[in-house]
Design a protein around this motif. Structure first.
Motif, PDB file in Angstrom:
ATOM      1  N   LYS A 323       4.748  -2.576 -15.616  1.00  0.00           N
ATOM      2  CA  LYS A 323       5.895  -2.695 -14.725  1.00  0.00           C
ATOM      3  C   LYS A 323       5.541  -2.033 -13.403  1.00  0.00           C
ATOM      4  N   VAL A 324       6.269  -2.378 -12.346  1.00  0.00           N
ATOM      5  CA  VAL A 324       5.957  -1.856 -11.017  1.00  0.00           C
ATOM      6  C   VAL A 324       7.239  -1.409 -10.330  1.00  0.00           C
ATOM      7  N   ARG A 325       7.111  -0.309  -9.567  1.00  0.00           N
ATOM      8  CA  ARG A 325       8.197   0.199  -8.732  1.00  0.00           C
ATOM      9  C   ARG A 325       7.644   0.427  -7.337  1.00  0.00           C
ATOM     10  N   VAL A 326       8.394  -0.021  -6.320  1.00  0.00           N
ATOM     11  CA  VAL A 326       7.973   0.102  -4.924  1.00  0.00           C
ATOM     12  C   VAL A 326       9.013   0.917  -4.170  1.00  0.00           C
ATOM     13  N   VAL A 327       8.520   1.815  -3.317  1.00  0.00           N
ATOM     14  CA  VAL A 327       9.392   2.654  -2.502  1.00  0.00           C
ATOM     15  C   VAL A 327       9.154   2.322  -1.036  1.00  0.00           C
ATOM     16  N   GLY A 328      10.232   2.159  -0.264  1.00  0.00           N
ATOM     17  CA  GLY A 328      10.127   1.859   1.147  1.00  0.00           C
ATOM     18  C   GLY A 328      10.135   3.105   2.009  1.00  0.00           C
ATOM     19  N   ALA A 329       9.759   2.939   3.272  1.00  0.00           N
ATOM     20  CA  ALA A 329       9.714   4.074   4.200  1.00  0.00           C
ATOM     21  C   ALA A 329      11.084   4.671   4.435  1.00  0.00           C
ATOM     22  N   ASP A 330      12.140   3.880   4.290  1.00  0.00           N
ATOM     23  CA  ASP A 330      13.502   4.374   4.503  1.00  0.00           C
ATOM     24  C   ASP A 330      14.253   4.560   3.193  1.00  0.00           C
ATOM     25  N   GLY A 331      13.509   4.710   2.099  1.00  0.00           N
ATOM     26  CA  GLY A 331      14.146   4.950   0.822  1.00  0.00           C
ATOM     27  C   GLY A 331      14.515   3.714   0.033  1.00  0.00           C
ATOM     28  N   GLU A 332      14.133   2.516   0.508  1.00  0.00           N
ATOM     29  CA  GLU A 332      14.440   1.304  -0.246  1.00  0.00           C
ATOM     30  C   GLU A 332      13.700   1.330  -1.593  1.00  0.00           C
ATOM     31  N   ARG A 333      14.257   0.610  -2.558  1.00  0.00           N
ATOM     32  CA  ARG A 333      13.677   0.605  -3.893  1.00  0.00           C
ATOM     33  C   ARG A 333      13.556  -0.830  -4.408  1.00  0.00           C
ATOM     34  N   TYR A 334      12.427  -1.097  -5.047  1.00  0.00           N
ATOM     35  CA  TYR A 334      12.234  -2.369  -5.771  1.00  0.00           C
ATOM     36  C   TYR A 334      11.609  -2.037  -7.116  1.00  0.00           C
ATOM     37  N   ALA A 335      12.103  -2.671  -8.176  1.00  0.00           N
ATOM     38  CA  ALA A 335      11.562  -2.428  -9.514  1.00  0.00           C
ATOM     39  C   ALA A 335      11.464  -3.752 -10.258  1.00  0.00           C
ATOM     40  N   ARG A 336      10.329  -3.933 -10.933  1.00  0.00           N
ATOM     41  CA  ARG A 336      10.154  -5.083 -11.809  1.00  0.00           C
ATOM     42  C   ARG A 336      10.057  -4.564 -13.240  1.00  0.00           C
ATOM     43  N   PRO A 337      10.802  -5.149 -14.180  1.00  0.00           N
ATOM     44  CA  PRO A 337      10.823  -4.618 -15.546  1.00  0.00           C
ATOM     45  C   PRO A 337       9.501  -4.875 -16.272  1.00  0.00           C
ATOM     46  N   TRP A 338       9.423  -4.361 -17.487  1.00  0.00           N
ATOM     47  CA  TRP A 338       8.208  -4.521 -18.285  1.00  0.00           C
ATOM     48  C   TRP A 338       7.867  -5.995 -18.465  1.00  0.00           C
ATOM     49  N   THR A 339       6.586  -6.301 -18.272  1.00  0.00           N
ATOM     50  CA  THR A 339       6.078  -7.660 -18.419  1.00  0.00           C
ATOM     51  C   THR A 339       4.812  -7.609 -19.257  1.00  0.00           C
ATOM     52  N   GLU A 340       4.602  -8.601 -20.110  1.00  0.00           N
ATOM     53  CA  GLU A 340       3.410  -8.628 -20.949  1.00  0.00           C
ATOM     54  C   GLU A 340       2.298  -9.429 -20.293  1.00  0.00           C
ATOM     55  N   SER A 341       1.056  -9.017 -20.565  1.00  0.00           N
ATOM     56  CA  SER A 341      -0.112  -9.720 -20.055  1.00  0.00           C
ATOM     57  C   SER A 341      -1.292  -9.418 -20.959  1.00  0.00           C
ATOM     58  N   ALA A 342      -2.317 -10.254 -20.869  1.00  0.00           N
ATOM     59  CA  ALA A 342      -3.571 -10.000 -21.574  1.00  0.00           C
ATOM     60  C   ALA A 342      -4.748 -10.107 -20.624  1.00  0.00           C
ATOM     61  N   ALA A 343      -4.489 -10.182 -19.315  1.00  0.00           N
ATOM     62  CA  ALA A 343      -5.530 -10.441 -18.328  1.00  0.00           C
ATOM     63  C   ALA A 343      -6.368  -9.190 -18.059  1.00  0.00           C
ATOM     64  N   ASP A 344      -7.673  -9.383 -17.937  1.00  0.00           N
ATOM     65  CA  ASP A 344      -8.538  -8.292 -17.497  1.00  0.00           C
ATOM     66  C   ASP A 344      -8.347  -8.015 -16.012  1.00  0.00           C
ATOM     67  N   ASP A 345      -7.933  -9.033 -15.257  1.00  0.00           N
ATOM     68  CA  ASP A 345      -7.667  -8.890 -13.829  1.00  0.00           C
ATOM     69  C   ASP A 345      -6.190  -9.197 -13.609  1.00  0.00           C
ATOM     70  N   LEU A 346      -5.426  -8.158 -13.339  1.00  0.00           N
ATOM     71  CA  LEU A 346      -3.980  -8.290 -13.188  1.00  0.00           C
ATOM     72  C   LEU A 346      -3.632  -8.282 -11.707  1.00  0.00           C
ATOM     73  N   GLU A 347      -3.050  -9.378 -11.219  1.00  0.00           N
ATOM     74  CA  GLU A 347      -2.595  -9.462  -9.837  1.00  0.00           C
ATOM     75  C   GLU A 347      -1.075  -9.345  -9.814  1.00  0.00           C
ATOM     76  N   ILE A 348      -0.597  -8.394  -9.035  1.00  0.00           N
ATOM     77  CA  ILE A 348       0.842  -8.164  -8.919  1.00  0.00           C
ATOM     78  C   ILE A 348       1.300  -8.686  -7.571  1.00  0.00           C
ATOM     79  N   ALA A 349       2.069  -9.751  -7.593  1.00  0.00           N
ATOM     80  CA  ALA A 349       2.596 -10.360  -6.369  1.00  0.00           C
ATOM     81  C   ALA A 349       4.039  -9.901  -6.158  1.00  0.00           C
ATOM     82  N   LEU A 350       4.269  -9.271  -5.044  1.00  0.00           N
ATOM     83  CA  LEU A 350       5.620  -8.790  -4.727  1.00  0.00           C
ATOM     84  C   LEU A 350       6.441  -9.906  -4.095  1.00  0.00           C
ATOM     85  N   PRO A 351       7.722  -9.983  -4.397  1.00  0.00           N
ATOM     86  CA  PRO A 351       8.547 -11.056  -3.817  1.00  0.00           C
ATOM     87  C   PRO A 351       8.779 -10.820  -2.326  1.00  0.00           C
TER      88      PRO A 351
END
Length: 356
Positions: A323-351
């Motif tokens: 899962k990923v959490r992003v913090v902004g310079a002005d305190g903004e928050r973005y969170a993506r819940p737990w996700t399953e994967s089996a990849a050796d190379d994991l690419e996380i694309a932010l919306p």
């Protein structure tokens, strides 16, 4: 005045008879409506009305060269050897009237050993300046298509061979061949221009301890690779190790394989700075029960990379959670819940937008 239809396939002569008014020379002018082939008509406009022009000497000659503008580009395959081994090279060419964004014609060109040079032509009414753009498409057996865009095609465009360089490495294996039956090596090389992994593999045994892989790569690809070893013991046990970096003309591997996995995490966020993101935290977990293997990576910026190496005793159970959490310079928050994967190379694309 009169109207005359002219068929380019059957030229004809027409006469307009009139009575003079006084002794002054008459002023004779004409204009032409040009009808183009519907399949190639710019923006679907098959009929173009051109402006009036003088007809000196009382004769009107309708010459296509005076009424039409012709643009062309020649495409040449720079290295015929690129077609070896079943490779196909095509090119998609679009013609646009200068200043417009939508093409009025598209042409597909296929290069062959008998047709290494091709010409694409576009015809428009006078005053319609034409420019060309194209996409080179390389199709190699067993690999994804490689597409290379060319925003502006000059008078002669040479299609360069993106596989023109040879990549090689000599790999030596050391092992206790009484205890190790097979040492399987998986090799992958990142092609810097095609942006794709090129792969090969080899089975080291007591009778085959040297491997010399060769790959066709784009110029500029360094002599560096990643290798992953899997050891098959004499008792049929299998131990898979993590990807690790190797570089140089000659490298060595051995059968001291740890049951581990390396997951490489890469952030894909081209809008990172525009959104004002400050940092991202990626949490990873492998295994069930109260004490799974866990890791937290902090990534900053588009393209940021982090590695997670964890014990991997059972390759038949590759799935993990992240899962990923992003913090902004002005305190903004973005969170993506737990996700399953089996990849050796994991690419996380932010919306985009990130903070909605």
């Amino acid at each position: 005045d009169t109207s005359v239809g002219l068929d380019v396939a059957a030229p004809q002569r027409s006469v307009l008879r009139f009575r003079r008014q006084g002794a002054a020379e008459p002023q004779i002018s004409f204009r032409a409506d040009v009808r183009l082939d519907g399949a190639a008509a710019p923006a679907g406009r098959e009929v173009w009305a051109l402006g009036w022009r003088e007809a000196p000497g009382g004769r009107v000659y309708v010459d296509a060269e005076d009424l039409l503008d012709v643009a062309q580009v020649r495409l040449e395959l720079d290295d015929p050897a690129v077609l070896d081994g079943g490779t196909r090279v095509d090119m998609e060419v679009e013609a646009l009237i200068d200043g417009e964004t939508d093409p009025f014609s598209r042409t597909a060109v296929a290069f062959t050993p008998e047709a290494l040079s091709q010409r694409v032509t576009a015809v428009v009414p006078e005053g319609g300046a034409v420019r060309f753009r194209g996409t080179e498409v390389f199709r190699r057996p067993g690999e994804p298509d490689f597409r290379r865009a060319v925003p502006v095609l000059a008078g002669v465009h040479r299609v360069r061979n993106p596989f023109g360089a040879r990549w090689s490495m000599e790999v030596h294996a050391r092992a206790d061949w009484a205890a190790t039956d097979v040492l399987l090596a998986e090799l992958r090389v990142w092609d810097v221009e095609r942006e794709v992994w090129l792969r090969d593999e080899h089975r080291f045994t007591a009778a085959a301890t040297v491997w010399s892989p060769e790959l066709a790569v784009s110029p500029g690809t360094p002599r560096a690779a990643e290798i992953r070893l899997s050891r098959v013991g004499a008792d049929a046990t299998i131990t898979q190790g993590p990807w690790r970096d190797v570089a140089g003309a000659v490298v060595a591997v051995d059968d001291d394989v740890e049951a581990e996995r390396r997951v490489r995490v890469r952030m894909r966020a081209p809008h990172w700075q525009r959104e004002g993101a400050r940092k991202a935290k990626v949490e990873l977990a492998y295994g069930d029960g109260p004490r799974p293997q866990t890791k937290e990576l902090e990534l900053v910026g588009d393209g940021a990379v982090g590695d997670w190496i964890h014990p991997f005793p059972d390759p038949s159970r590759p799935r993990y959670r992240w899962k990923v959490r992003v913090v902004g310079a002005d305190g903004e928050r973005y969170a993506r819940p737990w996700t399953e994967s089996a990849a050796d190379d994991l690419e996380i694309a932010l919306p985009e937008p990130l903070w909605d």
